[in-house]
Design an enzyme around this catalytic site. Structure first.
Site, PDB file in Angstrom:
ATOM      1  N   GLY A 108      45.570 -96.404 -17.429  1.00 20.72           N
ATOM      2  CA  GLY A 108      46.024 -97.772 -17.442  1.00 20.72           C
ATOM      3  C   GLY A 108      46.254 -98.429 -18.771  1.00 20.72           C
ATOM      4  N   CYS A 109      46.521 -97.712 -19.911  1.00 21.64           N
ATOM      5  CA  CYS A 109      46.849 -98.032 -21.331  1.00 21.64           C
ATOM      6  C   CYS A 109      48.090 -97.653 -21.682  1.00 21.64           C
ATOM      7  CB  CYS A 109      45.665 -97.353 -22.158  1.00 21.64           C
ATOM      8  SG  CYS A 109      46.053 -97.744 -24.095  1.00 21.64           S
ATOM      9  N   GLY A 110      48.956 -98.799 -22.328  1.00 19.31           N
ATOM     10  CA  GLY A 110      50.265 -98.703 -22.709  1.00 19.31           C
ATOM     11  C   GLY A 110      50.328 -98.328 -24.253  1.00 19.31           C
TER      12      GLY A 110
END
Length: 268
Positions: A108-110
């Site tokens: 969920g982390c860019g």
């Protein structure tokens, strides 16, 4: 029969006071190690499908290369612990840059693994004017999107990023447990095919965070539409770059946060 991106598991279903054994399809999530010319750069948690597209999209959105044609090749190999994606780039990534992204990135982390502020808020180029979408294009794409999400249809656990024509026809879709990964996969596919960014728009099944706006704008996308909300920083960056940002896309309704001139409505 194997299904890429899916895993089969035995489960216990409890319902209305009863219990039964069953089976369920789950979305796969695996560590993906990205290497440039043999040097480790990042480890991302992602759905292990369309990994060549992911390599291209990630390379472009991270600024490793300026154009898809700059990459000389991508090799994907499955390991016991996950997957290794070897990317043949024009020049080796400097060790100080490589070490700055060696922390694992969550699905969920860019921008997990970035250690410096300047790595997070890098400048976004100004986008050219146009195109103008046909009336109802966002709603048309939204209505058709579910039919193009086979992984989510089985699991209910993955995001999608879709490329649609100016009329709203869904042309390409990529899925992943991470919304940033899905967008990277889509942008990678479009760049490999040489798709002109003024010929359509991107629709995502997630919120529009600043990372999503940044990735889209750097790829030359003019219109980004999200099913959920944008963040305040996403709106600021969209306005600064000239990207049209729409959120809360629903049948017959959406909210425009920047550059509304690209979204034309039919006359009453």
């Amino acid at each position: 029969m194997e299904h890429p991106g899916l895993a089969h598991r035995a489960v216990i279903v409890r319902q209305e006071g009863g219990e039964r054994e069953g089976e369920d399809w789950l979305a796969e999530e695996a560590p993906i190690e990205l290497r440039y010319n043999g040097e480790a750069f990042a480890v991302m948690m992602a759905t292990p499908t369309d990994l060549e597209d992911f390599a291209y999209g990630f390379s472009l959105s991270e600024g490793r290369v300026a154009h898809a044609g700059d990459l000389r090749g991508v090799t994907v190999s499955e390991q016991l612990e996950g997957y290794v994606v070897d990317i043949d780039a024009p020049a080796a990534v400097p060790m100080d840059d490589a070490s700055a992204r060696l922390m694992p990135g969550r699905s969920g982390c860019g921008l997990c693994g970035s250690r410096h502020l300047e790595d997070v808020l890098r400048p976004i180029p100004a986008l050219p004017e146009g195109p103008v979408l046909a009336p109802g294009a966002l709603e048309t794409a939204l209505a058709a999107l579910a039919a193009h999400q086979p992984l989510n249809r089985r699991t209910g656990a993955v995001h999608a990023a879709a490329w649609a024509s100016l009329e709203g026809e869904i042309l390409r879709v990529r899925e992943d447990v991470g919304r940033h990964n899905a967008l990277d996969k889509l942008l990678g596919a479009l760049s490999r095919e040489g798709v002109a960014m003024d010929g359509g728009f991107v629709l995502v099944t997630s919120r529009a965070s600043y990372e999503m706006v940044t990735k889209a704008a750097r790829a030359g996308v003019r219109v980004l539409a999200a099913i959920s909300a944008p963040t305040a920083l996403a709106v600021t960056l969209a306005r600064a770059s000239g990207l049209t940002l729409a959120g809360f896309v629903r049948p017959g309704r959406y909210v425009v946060y920047s550059q509304p001139e690209r979204l034309r409505e039919a006359p009453p």
